[in-house]
Structures are given as C-alpha cells and as structure tokens.
Write a protein that holds these residues in place. Structure first.
Motif, PDB file in Angstrom:
ATOM      1  N   LEU A  69       0.806  -1.215   0.000  1.00 23.09           N
ATOM      2  CA  LEU A  69       0.000   0.000   0.000  1.00 23.09           C
ATOM      3  C   LEU A  69       0.842   1.270   0.000  1.00 23.09           C
ATOM      4  O   LEU A  69       0.304   2.377  -0.001  1.00 23.09           O
ATOM      5  CB  LEU A  69      -0.950  -0.001   1.202  1.00 23.09           C
ATOM      6  N   ALA A  70       2.154   1.113  -0.028  1.00 23.60           N
ATOM      7  CA  ALA A  70       3.021   2.294  -0.077  1.00 23.60           C
ATOM      8  C   ALA A  70       2.760   3.123  -1.326  1.00 23.60           C
ATOM      9  O   ALA A  70       2.948   4.344  -1.307  1.00 23.60           O
ATOM     10  CB  ALA A  70       4.491   1.863  -0.030  1.00 23.60           C
ATOM     11  N   VAL A 255     -11.527  11.973   5.882  1.00 26.76           N
ATOM     12  CA  VAL A 255     -12.014  10.628   6.197  1.00 26.76           C
ATOM     13  C   VAL A 255     -12.601   9.960   4.963  1.00 26.76           C
ATOM     14  O   VAL A 255     -12.456   8.747   4.771  1.00 26.76           O
ATOM     15  CB  VAL A 255     -13.041  10.689   7.346  1.00 26.76           C
ATOM     16  N   ASN A 256     -13.252  10.738   4.106  1.00 30.71           N
ATOM     17  CA  ASN A 256     -13.789  10.160   2.874  1.00 30.71           C
ATOM     18  C   ASN A 256     -12.683   9.517   2.045  1.00 30.71           C
ATOM     19  O   ASN A 256     -12.824   8.399   1.546  1.00 30.71           O
ATOM     20  CB  ASN A 256     -14.493  11.242   2.060  1.00 30.71           C
ATOM     21  N   ASN A 257     -11.564  10.215   1.885  1.00 32.61           N
ATOM     22  CA  ASN A 257     -10.472   9.637   1.110  1.00 32.61           C
ATOM     23  C   ASN A 257      -9.652   8.642   1.913  1.00 32.61           C
ATOM     24  O   ASN A 257      -8.958   7.804   1.332  1.00 32.61           O
ATOM     25  CB  ASN A 257      -9.583  10.744   0.538  1.00 32.61           C
ATOM     26  N   LEU A 258      -9.725   8.712   3.241  1.00 31.68           N
ATOM     27  CA  LEU A 258      -9.131   7.663   4.062  1.00 31.68           C
ATOM     28  C   LEU A 258      -9.791   6.321   3.740  1.00 31.68           C
ATOM     29  O   LEU A 258      -9.102   5.316   3.515  1.00 31.68           O
ATOM     30  CB  LEU A 258      -9.292   8.012   5.541  1.00 31.68           C
ATOM     31  N   ASN A 259     -11.128   6.321   3.693  1.00 26.14           N
ATOM     32  CA  ASN A 259     -11.767   5.038   3.376  1.00 26.14           C
ATOM     33  C   ASN A 259     -11.606   4.669   1.907  1.00 26.14           C
ATOM     34  O   ASN A 259     -11.574   3.490   1.553  1.00 26.14           O
ATOM     35  CB  ASN A 259     -13.236   4.998   3.842  1.00 26.14           C
ATOM     36  N   ASP A 260     -11.452   5.665   1.043  1.00 24.38           N
ATOM     37  CA  ASP A 260     -11.193   5.347  -0.365  1.00 24.38           C
ATOM     38  C   ASP A 260      -9.802   4.750  -0.540  1.00 24.38           C
ATOM     39  O   ASP A 260      -9.601   3.821  -1.330  1.00 24.38           O
ATOM     40  CB  ASP A 260     -11.343   6.608  -1.222  1.00 24.38           C
ATOM     41  N   GLY A 261      -8.807   5.279   0.208  1.00 22.97           N
ATOM     42  CA  GLY A 261      -7.470   4.691   0.151  1.00 22.97           C
ATOM     43  C   GLY A 261      -7.451   3.263   0.647  1.00 22.97           C
ATOM     44  O   GLY A 261      -6.785   2.393   0.072  1.00 22.97           O
ATOM     45  N   MET A 262      -8.229   2.995   1.697  1.00 18.50           N
ATOM     46  CA  MET A 262      -8.356   1.620   2.177  1.00 18.50           C
ATOM     47  C   MET A 262      -9.016   0.737   1.115  1.00 18.50           C
ATOM     48  O   MET A 262      -8.561  -0.380   0.847  1.00 18.50           O
ATOM     49  CB  MET A 262      -9.180   1.618   3.472  1.00 18.50           C
ATOM     50  N   GLY A 380      -5.906  12.092   3.202  1.00 19.21           N
ATOM     51  CA  GLY A 380      -6.620  10.895   3.641  1.00 19.21           C
ATOM     52  C   GLY A 380      -6.194   9.640   2.907  1.00 19.21           C
ATOM     53  O   GLY A 380      -6.222   8.541   3.480  1.00 19.21           O
ATOM     54  N   TYR A 381      -5.821   9.763   1.626  1.00 16.48           N
ATOM     55  CA  TYR A 381      -5.311   8.599   0.903  1.00 16.48           C
ATOM     56  C   TYR A 381      -4.106   8.002   1.620  1.00 16.48           C
ATOM     57  O   TYR A 381      -4.030   6.785   1.840  1.00 16.48           O
ATOM     58  CB  TYR A 381      -4.884   8.997  -0.521  1.00 16.48           C
ATOM     59  N   ALA A 382      -3.161   8.858   1.958  1.00 16.27           N
ATOM     60  CA  ALA A 382      -1.938   8.387   2.607  1.00 16.27           C
ATOM     61  C   ALA A 382      -2.235   7.832   3.990  1.00 16.27           C
ATOM     62  O   ALA A 382      -1.750   6.749   4.363  1.00 16.27           O
ATOM     63  CB  ALA A 382      -0.922   9.522   2.689  1.00 16.27           C
ATOM     64  N   LEU A 403     -12.232  -1.124  11.191  1.00 16.41           N
ATOM     65  CA  LEU A 403     -11.747   0.109  11.802  1.00 16.41           C
ATOM     66  C   LEU A 403     -12.093   1.319  10.933  1.00 16.41           C
ATOM     67  O   LEU A 403     -12.555   2.349  11.441  1.00 16.41           O
ATOM     68  CB  LEU A 403     -10.232   0.032  12.016  1.00 16.41           C
ATOM     69  N   VAL A 404     -11.899   1.199   9.641  1.00 16.89           N
ATOM     70  CA  VAL A 404     -12.197   2.321   8.740  1.00 16.89           C
ATOM     71  C   VAL A 404     -13.698   2.599   8.710  1.00 16.89           C
ATOM     72  O   VAL A 404     -14.123   3.765   8.642  1.00 16.89           O
ATOM     73  CB  VAL A 404     -11.639   2.024   7.332  1.00 16.89           C
ATOM     74  N   ALA A 405     -14.523   1.570   8.786  1.00 13.15           N
ATOM     75  CA  ALA A 405     -15.971   1.788   8.860  1.00 13.15           C
ATOM     76  C   ALA A 405     -16.335   2.614  10.092  1.00 13.15           C
ATOM     77  O   ALA A 405     -17.168   3.537  10.024  1.00 13.15           O
ATOM     78  CB  ALA A 405     -16.707   0.443   8.879  1.00 13.15           C
ATOM     79  N   ALA A 406     -15.712   2.305  11.239  1.00 13.28           N
ATOM     80  CA  ALA A 406     -15.999   3.038  12.466  1.00 13.28           C
ATOM     81  C   ALA A 406     -15.550   4.494  12.370  1.00 13.28           C
ATOM     82  O   ALA A 406     -16.259   5.414  12.809  1.00 13.28           O
ATOM     83  CB  ALA A 406     -15.318   2.346  13.649  1.00 13.28           C
ATOM     84  N   ILE A 407     -14.371   4.729  11.811  1.00 13.46           N
ATOM     85  CA  ILE A 407     -13.867   6.096  11.656  1.00 13.46           C
ATOM     86  C   ILE A 407     -14.796   6.904  10.750  1.00 13.46           C
ATOM     87  O   ILE A 407     -15.079   8.083  11.011  1.00 13.46           O
ATOM     88  CB  ILE A 407     -12.430   6.070  11.094  1.00 13.46           C
TER      89      ILE A 407
END
Length: 425
Positions: A69-70, A255-262, A380-382, A403-407
């Motif tokens: 995922l780097a 957070v939107n892009n955090l879950n997209d990165g996941m 958020g991607y990173a 975890l990402v669902a909860a965030i």
C-alpha cells in the motif's frame, strides 16, 4: 469642396466587448469541455485501481500489506501537497497554465508503470501521478466553480465529480479485463498513454482561462469579505481549524479519502481472499467509483435545493454501512451491494463538500481555500493506506476494514454536531 479629412473610424469600445458571464447555460461549451478533460484525469487513476496490488504480489513478490500500500501513501502525499499549492498558483498565475503543467507531468506515468524494473519505480510513478492529479483535478474543480457562479455550484460539482469518478470506474474495469486476457503488464497501461495525450491536447488547444469569472463574481458580491486577500497561512488556519464549517468539511473530506485509500488498497485482497477471480475483482473495483460517479449527477443538484449538511452527514453514515457489509460478508453479491452503498454515500458527500466551500468563501481566494481543503482530503489517501496496511499486517485485513468503517461513521457524527448549514444563494 471641403478639404477637411474624413473623421477616423471609431473602434469598438472595450466596454462593449463581451466579457465573462456566470452560469452553466452561459458557459456550457467550456464547462462541457472541462467535464471531458476531468474524465481523462480520473481515468489516469482508474487504470491502476484493479491491478496494481496484483502486480505487487505476482511480479515483485511483496507480501506485507504496508509495503504494497506504499504506492497509495506516496500518491496521497504527493497529491495532497500539490493541491495545497495548486489553488494558490491558480489564483496567482491563472487556471489554464496549472492545468497544462499537470498534464505534462502525467505523460511519463503509464510508461513507468509498463516498464518499471522494481517496485521503487512504481512508487516514483505514483509520485508523478499524485502531483499531476493535484494540479489537473484541482484546476478543473476551480474552473467549473468559476464558470457556474453562485446558483448552481452543487450541480456543477456533481457533474465534475461524475466525470472524474465514472472514468475511474470505467478505466478500472477496462484495465482489469485487459489484464485478465493479456497479462498485468504492459497492455493495460496502453490506455494511460491515450488518456494523457488526449487530456494534454485538449488543455493546450481548447480550454480557456476562467480567472476572470471569479473576479466578476467577487465584484457582484462585495459583501462576502474584504477585498484584501488573506495570507496563505491565514487561509490554511481558517480552513483547517478556526471556521466550524470549513474545518468540518476538511475532516469529512480527509475521512472520505481515508476510506477510499483503504478500498483502493485492501479491497482487492478481501475479494481475492474470498475466491474472486481477477475479472471479478476488476468488476467490484469498478462498481464503487462508477456508482459514485453517476449518483453525483443527482446529489450535487440535490444539495442546491435541500442544503449541504444533511447530505454530508447521511453520506458518511451510508459509506460506513457499505464498508461494514464488505467486512461482514464474503460473496460476490454482498461485495457488490457494499460497493454500491459505498458509492452512493460517497456521491452524497463529495460534490456537496466542494459546493459548501463555495457558499462561504470569497471568490478572490476561493481557489486557495479549495487547495487547502483538497490538501486535507487527499492526505486521507496516505493516512488511510498507511493505517489500513499496519492494522492489516497486525490484526488481519478484515479488522482494518472494520476500523475504517468506524472512523467513517464518527466523521459523520462530527459534522452533525459541529457544522452549520451554509446559507444558500
């Protein structure tokens, strides 16, 4: 006979020359062109989405999720930092030049992905891709806001993000199908060469500058702030922390892009672990951004009518539900259902956040504010890729997804309690 010289012909007054006009109807040609350009911008990201994790495993024999995922981490960091400067450059030097430079930086990316001799080359290609995306996508967003004016901002952002993310899904589907039939490299990335060339030529030859539209809007709405442009530091602090609306928008975007990165990095492993084929993984990888893209045609316009806050809160919670379904179930049908929900929820949020910024920010420094917001959003991607990779290596892929669902759910709670409804024009 009079010998007096004839009076000189009168040149048209500069005031009579047609100037910029605001609104989608008045600018539909340039707006439509920018929709097409942003489609190519999105397609450049989509070509990686279904196959790069497989390349990491099968060609470079990477095992740790953090290492794989780097590529998303470096992409997100490069894009986030570039977004920060892209807005300011667009205010200072104009939109078009930033757009063209972004496409020039994109041109080596597909060739690097095709022929990379090591994973480090893939990472470097994603640095180039992140910088390019920061310049090109930020600029197409800013230019469409300029053209649309205050009345149809949500509609404009819905159309813009539809073009970009529908193209992400279509490119992911296409490269997944090509990889299933011809191999992981180099054939899937031939599409990227065509995308980059088309985007560059359109931007150089046909796209026109829109900074004058922002100046016109500022002149028509002098009450929306002092004419003196704040410093970049002041804009950053105001957008990130001080203003409850802008800071709520920024954290929701992150957070939107955090879950997209996941989703980008881990979902292919979730699907593969459940026995999905490469073609099925490509289809699932395409469903989420395609639904996201199409639904924004409705959600952006809807936010112009019913307001921004409710859509943002509900959208974050719908995203959380979609992610939870993918974590909880393990069949193609359930994965597809979760991807559809994730796409709908993201569509409720994505154009609405951008439109909400336009509601409260002076047009003279709007591009800079959009740049700060997009810095946080794409960071958020990173963060998402790094967090998901570490948790997946320690506790398993499914734990990282939960975890990402909860965030994501918690982010909606923050918006519900902190954000005020921006005034609609």
């Amino acid at each position: 006979m009079s010998m007096e010289p004839a009076p000189p012909s009168v040149a048209p007054s500069p005031a009579a020359a047609p100037g910029p006009r605001l609104g989608l109807r008045a600018n539909w040609r340039q707006f439509s062109l920018l929709v097409v350009v942003n489609g190519f911008v999105g397609a450049m990201v989509g070509m990686e989405r279904s196959i790069l994790p497989a390349i990491a495993e099968h060609e470079f024999e990477l095992v740790a999720h953090t290492a794989i995922l780097a590529f998303i981490v470096v992409f997100g960091l490069a894009k986030a930092v570039t977004n920060y400067f892209a807005g300011r450059f667009a205010d200072d030097y104009g939109r078009k030049v930033v757009l063209v430079v972004g496409w020039l930086i994109a041109t080596p990316v597909p060739f690097m992905l095709m022929w990379a001799p090591s994973w480090n080359w893939i990472l470097l290609a994603n640095v180039f891709l992140g910088v390019s995306q920061g310049l090109t996508w930020s600029t197409t967003v800013i230019m469409k806001i300029d053209l649309a004016g205050p009345k149809n901002r949500g509609t404009a952002m819905g159309i813009n993000e539809f073009a970009g993310y529908f193209a992400v899904g279509a490119a992911a589907l296409a490269t997944g199908a090509i990889a299933a039939n011809y191999g992981l490299r180099p054939q899937p990335f031939y599409l990227g060469v065509a995308f980059a060339l088309a985007g560059l030529l359109l931007s150089v030859l046909v796209v026109r500058e829109t900074r004058g539209h922002a100046h016109l809007e500022a002149a028509l709405a002098p009450a929306r702030g002092a004419p003196v442009v704040p410093s970049q530091g002041a804009i950053f602090w105001h957008t990130s922390v001080r203003d409850p609306n802008l800071s709520s928008i920024s954290q929701a975007g992150l957070v939107n892009n955090l879950n997209d990165g996941m989703a980008w990095g881990l979902f292919p492993f979730v699907f593969a672990g459940a026995g999905m084929t490469l073609a099925q993984i490509g289809t699932l990888a395409a469903i989420y951004p395609a639904v996201w893209g199409v639904c924004q045609l409705a959600t952006g316009a809807l936010s112009d009518r019913i307001g921004r806050k409710g859509l943002i809160v509900a959208g974050m919670w719908v995203q959380a539900a979609g992610i939870a379904i993918i974590a909880f179930r393990s069949s193609f049908a359930w994965y597809a259902a979760g991807a559809v929900l994730l796409g709908i929820g993201t569509a409720m949020v994505y154009p609405t956040l951008l439109a909400a910024i336009g509601d409260v920010v002076n047009p003279l420094w709007r591009a800079s504010t959009v740049g700060v917001y997009r810095f946080w959003r794409d960071l958020g991607y990173a963060i998402g890729a790094l967090l998901a990779g570490v948790v997946a290596d320690l506790y398993g892929v499914v734990s990282a997804v939960w975890l990402v669902a909860a965030i994501t759910f918690l982010s909606g709670v923050i918006v519900a309690f902190r954000m005020r409804e921006p005034g609609l024009p």
